[in-house]
Design a protein around this motif. Structure first.
Motif, PDB file in Angstrom:
ATOM      1  N   ASN A   1      -1.288  10.896  -6.298  1.00 47.67           N
ATOM      2  CA  ASN A   1      -0.234  10.249  -7.080  1.00 47.67           C
ATOM      3  C   ASN A   1       1.028  11.102  -7.151  1.00 47.67           C
ATOM      4  N   ARG A   2       0.915  12.394  -6.866  1.00 47.80           N
ATOM      5  CA  ARG A   2       2.079  13.297  -6.920  1.00 47.80           C
ATOM      6  C   ARG A   2       2.856  13.325  -5.607  1.00 47.80           C
ATOM      7  N   ILE A   3       2.339  12.638  -4.597  1.00 46.52           N
ATOM      8  CA  ILE A   3       2.989  12.656  -3.274  1.00 46.52           C
ATOM      9  C   ILE A   3       4.226  11.758  -3.306  1.00 46.52           C
ATOM     10  N   VAL A   4       5.359  12.296  -2.857  1.00 48.77           N
ATOM     11  CA  VAL A   4       6.594  11.524  -2.702  1.00 48.77           C
ATOM     12  C   VAL A   4       6.761  11.258  -1.201  1.00 48.77           C
ATOM     13  N   LEU A   5       6.418  10.048  -0.794  1.00 52.81           N
ATOM     14  CA  LEU A   5       6.362   9.738   0.635  1.00 52.81           C
ATOM     15  C   LEU A   5       7.698   9.931   1.337  1.00 52.81           C
ATOM     16  N   GLU A   6       8.808   9.662   0.639  1.00 51.10           N
ATOM     17  CA  GLU A   6      10.125   9.751   1.282  1.00 51.10           C
ATOM     18  C   GLU A   6      10.414  11.155   1.817  1.00 51.10           C
ATOM     19  N   ARG A   7       9.755  12.161   1.257  1.00 49.12           N
ATOM     20  CA  ARG A   7       9.996  13.536   1.708  1.00 49.12           C
ATOM     21  C   ARG A   7       9.456  13.783   3.111  1.00 49.12           C
ATOM     22  N   TYR A   8       8.545  12.910   3.561  1.00 47.44           N
ATOM     23  CA  TYR A   8       7.877  13.162   4.839  1.00 47.44           C
ATOM     24  C   TYR A   8       8.338  12.198   5.947  1.00 47.44           C
ATOM     25  N   VAL A   9       9.359  11.394   5.629  1.00 49.91           N
ATOM     26  CA  VAL A   9       9.907  10.489   6.642  1.00 49.91           C
ATOM     27  C   VAL A   9      10.633  11.299   7.709  1.00 49.91           C
ATOM     28  N   SER A  10      10.362  10.995   8.971  1.00 50.10           N
ATOM     29  CA  SER A  10      11.015  11.680  10.090  1.00 50.10           C
ATOM     30  C   SER A  10      11.307  10.664  11.196  1.00 50.10           C
ATOM     31  N   ASP A  11      11.852  11.161  12.298  1.00 50.22           N
ATOM     32  CA  ASP A  11      12.154  10.264  13.432  1.00 50.22           C
ATOM     33  C   ASP A  11      10.892   9.657  14.021  1.00 50.22           C
ATOM     34  N   SER A  12       9.768  10.359  13.925  1.00 51.36           N
ATOM     35  CA  SER A  12       8.517   9.877  14.536  1.00 51.36           C
ATOM     36  C   SER A  12       7.591   9.196  13.543  1.00 51.36           C
ATOM     37  N   VAL A  13       7.789   9.436  12.240  1.00 51.36           N
ATOM     38  CA  VAL A  13       6.921   8.853  11.208  1.00 51.36           C
ATOM     39  C   VAL A  13       7.785   8.154  10.166  1.00 51.36           C
ATOM     40  N   GLY A  14       7.634   6.824  10.074  1.00 49.03           N
ATOM     41  CA  GLY A  14       8.409   6.058   9.109  1.00 49.03           C
ATOM     42  C   GLY A  14       7.653   5.814   7.820  1.00 49.03           C
ATOM     43  N   LEU A  15       8.328   5.222   6.854  1.00 53.33           N
ATOM     44  CA  LEU A  15       7.717   4.970   5.550  1.00 53.33           C
ATOM     45  C   LEU A  15       6.518   4.030   5.631  1.00 53.33           C
ATOM     46  N   PRO A  16       6.541   2.942   6.451  1.00 50.72           N
ATOM     47  CA  PRO A  16       5.351   2.080   6.552  1.00 50.72           C
ATOM     48  C   PRO A  16       4.121   2.847   7.039  1.00 50.72           C
ATOM     49  N   THR A  17       4.320   3.745   8.026  1.00 49.02           N
ATOM     50  CA  THR A  17       3.189   4.540   8.528  1.00 49.02           C
ATOM     51  C   THR A  17       2.664   5.465   7.434  1.00 49.02           C
ATOM     52  N   LEU A  18       3.565   6.080   6.690  1.00 51.24           N
ATOM     53  CA  LEU A  18       3.148   6.985   5.602  1.00 51.24           C
ATOM     54  C   LEU A  18       2.391   6.212   4.520  1.00 51.24           C
ATOM     55  N   THR A  19       2.836   4.995   4.241  1.00 53.76           N
ATOM     56  CA  THR A  19       2.133   4.159   3.249  1.00 53.76           C
ATOM     57  C   THR A  19       0.713   3.860   3.723  1.00 53.76           C
ATOM     58  N   ASP A  20       0.554   3.535   5.014  1.00 54.31           N
ATOM     59  CA  ASP A  20      -0.780   3.272   5.577  1.00 54.31           C
ATOM     60  C   ASP A  20      -1.661   4.515   5.498  1.00 54.31           C
ATOM     61  N   ILE A  21      -1.061   5.681   5.774  1.00 55.22           N
ATOM     62  CA  ILE A  21      -1.825   6.934   5.731  1.00 55.22           C
ATOM     63  C   ILE A  21      -2.332   7.183   4.311  1.00 55.22           C
ATOM     64  N   LEU A  22      -1.455   7.021   3.319  1.00 49.74           N
ATOM     65  CA  LEU A  22      -1.858   7.255   1.928  1.00 49.74           C
ATOM     66  C   LEU A  22      -2.941   6.275   1.511  1.00 49.74           C
ATOM     67  N   ARG A  23      -2.832   5.017   1.947  1.00 52.45           N
ATOM     68  CA  ARG A  23      -3.853   4.025   1.619  1.00 52.45           C
ATOM     69  C   ARG A  23      -5.189   4.400   2.255  1.00 52.45           C
ATOM     70  N   GLU A  24      -5.163   4.943   3.455  1.00 55.45           N
ATOM     71  CA  GLU A  24      -6.390   5.340   4.137  1.00 55.45           C
ATOM     72  C   GLU A  24      -7.034   6.550   3.474  1.00 55.45           C
ATOM     73  N   LEU A  25      -6.218   7.437   2.883  1.00 50.79           N
ATOM     74  CA  LEU A  25      -6.777   8.605   2.207  1.00 50.79           C
ATOM     75  C   LEU A  25      -7.573   8.210   0.969  1.00 50.79           C
TER      76      LEU A  25
END
Length: 628
Positions: A462-486
């Protein structure tokens, strides 16, 4: 001569034809010349693009599909009797009826034709080609009519038939694909020690015991339907096998002697908590004789292989059913009549989609299952199994690169769909792709914890701020999927397993009576209704008009394959072994027995649908014979 007549300038065709008489060229008189000119005009009419387009539209929009029984074929083609004298607009004919009628025509039982109102077709053509009322216009009018009857009508009928066939094929393939998807994604029991039983009367029941990975531990043959001594001996063996192999569930095939065998097992004195499940064995015999079964069990009888397949189907339907040609599974509609190339392509896409959606435990999967993983083919799948057998289970996804001929590109495609449970990296058991591991590691490092801690502790996630990890190769939708899978790594998208218990008072079709409320399982969904297994070796039909207390356009809106339902028996035809069922709540009421039942055998001889107010009820068995 044809050009002069076709121009329709008011000339006398017969007078003009005299100058074209030439006996040496086969034109002995003006009548012959005029006839030849008429044939040429008919060809022009037939080849005119505008005329063809208009007649084609008329065939498609107003063509009537006519079906009549061939002379002397009434007895031989009894199953097609609903179409012995049938007609309806071709544009509104449902796909299953088109395929049924085409099959009857192929078997020389039915004579089929498609024609629009002839007067309308002639009016369309004459408005294009006939100009005026002179004698030359009369010749053009006659040639136009000849063109329609002799050339255009047969051509347009062929085109219309092909379009109807394509439309029917697409719908049948869609229905088959939807059914197959539901069947492949049926809830699995999971890794349990299972006893699989392939029932039989005369040859006995083949019994196998499988470990939690589906490996065969032992097999035997029981005779629970023989003499009293044989029954007692079979019960003793059954209890001994269940105890020695610590069996956690029993799968009984639903074929011949299935219900009798299930009753025997339930009364054998097994622990009450031990689940006994009837398993649909469609296609098990196909697998038993397949090359895959011969390679795995070269020394075993076909029926023993079938028992293994039945047990594995309970553990994981997807893993076992991918070994069988989808067309042999029995959830299709006229699958042998449709375009086989399009059918294979659609069914293969469904299998690939389901396998990749669920994911595969690479340390337990068969080569047949691995074949459907993206990036893997038959050779790489077999190389993975060979490497696993030779070197032991894979401990990480990276070790897959050690497999012969599995390069970086194939690894990139397949790694996210292959699971490694209890491996070196906890992410290997999830759907997170290895290329995203650094992102998850960065999240854990920023929170000063391990990846395993991140997967276990919701407060850390819950403390993860996904926007901090957005890059040219990893977008916010991918990060959302990763967090859901965790949250639930490697989560199986299929529903939880739930068994169905058939009615104890109904074991054969003779036990089924109108008005009964019975539990069942949907085995097939078609365009005209759904077939339901109620435990009597003969599926009943819920016609689309009996699917719900409302209008239903598509049965798949209401039910799906493997769904548990409760149905009301409307009618039983013992002679033709047909059971009519209903899912409507209004079918089950104190007044149910007083309301009129479906038409009797005599009543079904009426042609066309039954009308009640604004509702139309079609014969519930009109297309039942189409079920493979």
């Amino acid at each position: 001569l044809a050009e002069m007549i076709f121009s329709q300038r008011g000339l006398n065709p017969l007078e003009q034809a005299r100058s074209f008489v030439n006996e040496s060229l086969g034109v002995p008189g003006p009548e012959a010349a005029l006839s030849g000119a008429g044939d040429i005009i008919a060809e022009w009419v037939n080849e005119n693009p505008d005329g063809r387009a208009r007649v084609r539209r008329l065939f498609l929009e107003k063509g009537m599909l006519l079906s009549k029984v061939a002379a002397g074929k009434e007895t031989e083609g009894a199953k097609y009797k609903d179409y012995f004298d049938w007609q309806e607009p071709a544009a509104k004919t449902p796909s299953h009826r088109i395929l049924a009628i085409r099959r009857g025509e192929k078997e020389d039982i039915l004579n089929v034709s498609i024609h629009p109102p002839e007067s309308e077709a002639l009016a369309v053509l004459e408005s294009l080609f006939v100009k005026g009322n002179g004698p030359d216009a009369a010749v053009v009018r006659a040639a136009t009519r000849d063109a329609f009857k002799r050339l255009l009508s047969p051509s347009m009928e062929t085109e219309t038939r092909l379009q109807l066939k394509e439309r029917a094929d697409m719908e049948a393939i869609r229905v088959f694909a939807d059914n197959l998807r539901d069947l492949l994604l049926a809830p699995p029991l999971g890794a349990r020690r299972v006893m699989g039983i392939d029932p039989g009367f005369r040859t006995g029941c083949k019994v196998v015991c499988l470990d939690r990975q589906g490996r065969l531990l032992c097999h035997d043959t029981l005779f629970p339907h023989g003499s009293k001594h044989q029954r007692a001996e079979a019960a003793g063996k059954l209890l001994q096998l269940a105890e020695n192999r610590k069996v956690e569930a029993i799968a009984v095939g639903n074929g011949t002697a299935g219900r009798e065998t299930e009753a025997f097992v339930r009364n054998a004195g097994l622990p009450e908590h031990l689940p006994i499940v009837m398993v649909n064995e469609s296609g098990a015999s196909i697998y038993s004789a397949s090359e895959a079964a011969r390679q795995e069990f070269p020394d075993l009888d076909l029926t023993v292989r079938g028992a293994v397949s039945i047990g594995r189907r309970l553990m994981d339907p997807l893993s076992e059913l991918v070994k069988i040609d989808p067309k042999s599974i029995g959830v299709g509609q006229y699958q042998h009549d449709v375009d086989q190339t399009a059918l294979k392509r659609a069914l293969d896409d469904v299998v690939i989609s389901c396998v990749n959606r669920v994911g595969v435990d690479v340390n337990r999967a068969s080569a047949e299952l691995l074949t459907y993983i993206s990036g893997l083919g038959d050779r790489l799948a077999r190389n993975i199994v060979a490497h696993r057998n030779e070197n032991g289970p894979f401990l990480s996804r990276k070790r897959l690169l050690e497999v012969h001929r599995l390069g970086p590109k194939a690894f990139e495609q397949c790694a996210g769909f292959l699971r490694i449970v209890d491996g070196e990296n906890p992410l290997d058991a999830s759907a997170v792709h290895p290329e995203s591991y650094p992102v998850v590691s960065a999240m854990a490092a920023d929170l000063d914890c391990t990846v395993a801690d991140l997967m276990r502790d919701a407060s850390l996630r819950n403390r993860i701020v996904l926007e901090r990890y957005v890059s040219d190769s990893v977008g916010l939708p991918t990060l959302t999927d990763i967090l859901r899978e965790l949250v639930k790594p490697g989560r199986d998208p299929r529903d939880d397993f739930e068994s169905v218990a058939f009615s104890e008072e109904v074991k054969a079709i003779g036990d089924v009576l109108p008005g009964m409320r019975l539990p069942g399982v949907v085995t097939n969904v078609t365009a005209f209704g759904a077939f339901v297994d109620i435990g009597v070796h003969q599926d009943g039909l819920v016609h689309i008009s009996e699917m719900a207390d409302r209008f239903v356009k598509d049965p798949s809106e209401v039910v799906k394959v493997q769904q548990k339902v409760t149905v009301t028996v409307l009618e039983v035809d013992l002679q033709r072994r047909r059971i009519s069922l209903s899912l409507r709540e209004k079918s089950f009421s104190p007044a149910a027995e007083k309301r009129p039942k479906h038409r009797s055998s005599e009543g079904r001889k009426r042609k066309g649908p039954i009308r009640k107010g604004n509702r139309v009820f079609h014969n519930p068995f009109a297309d039942v014979f189409g079920k493979s």
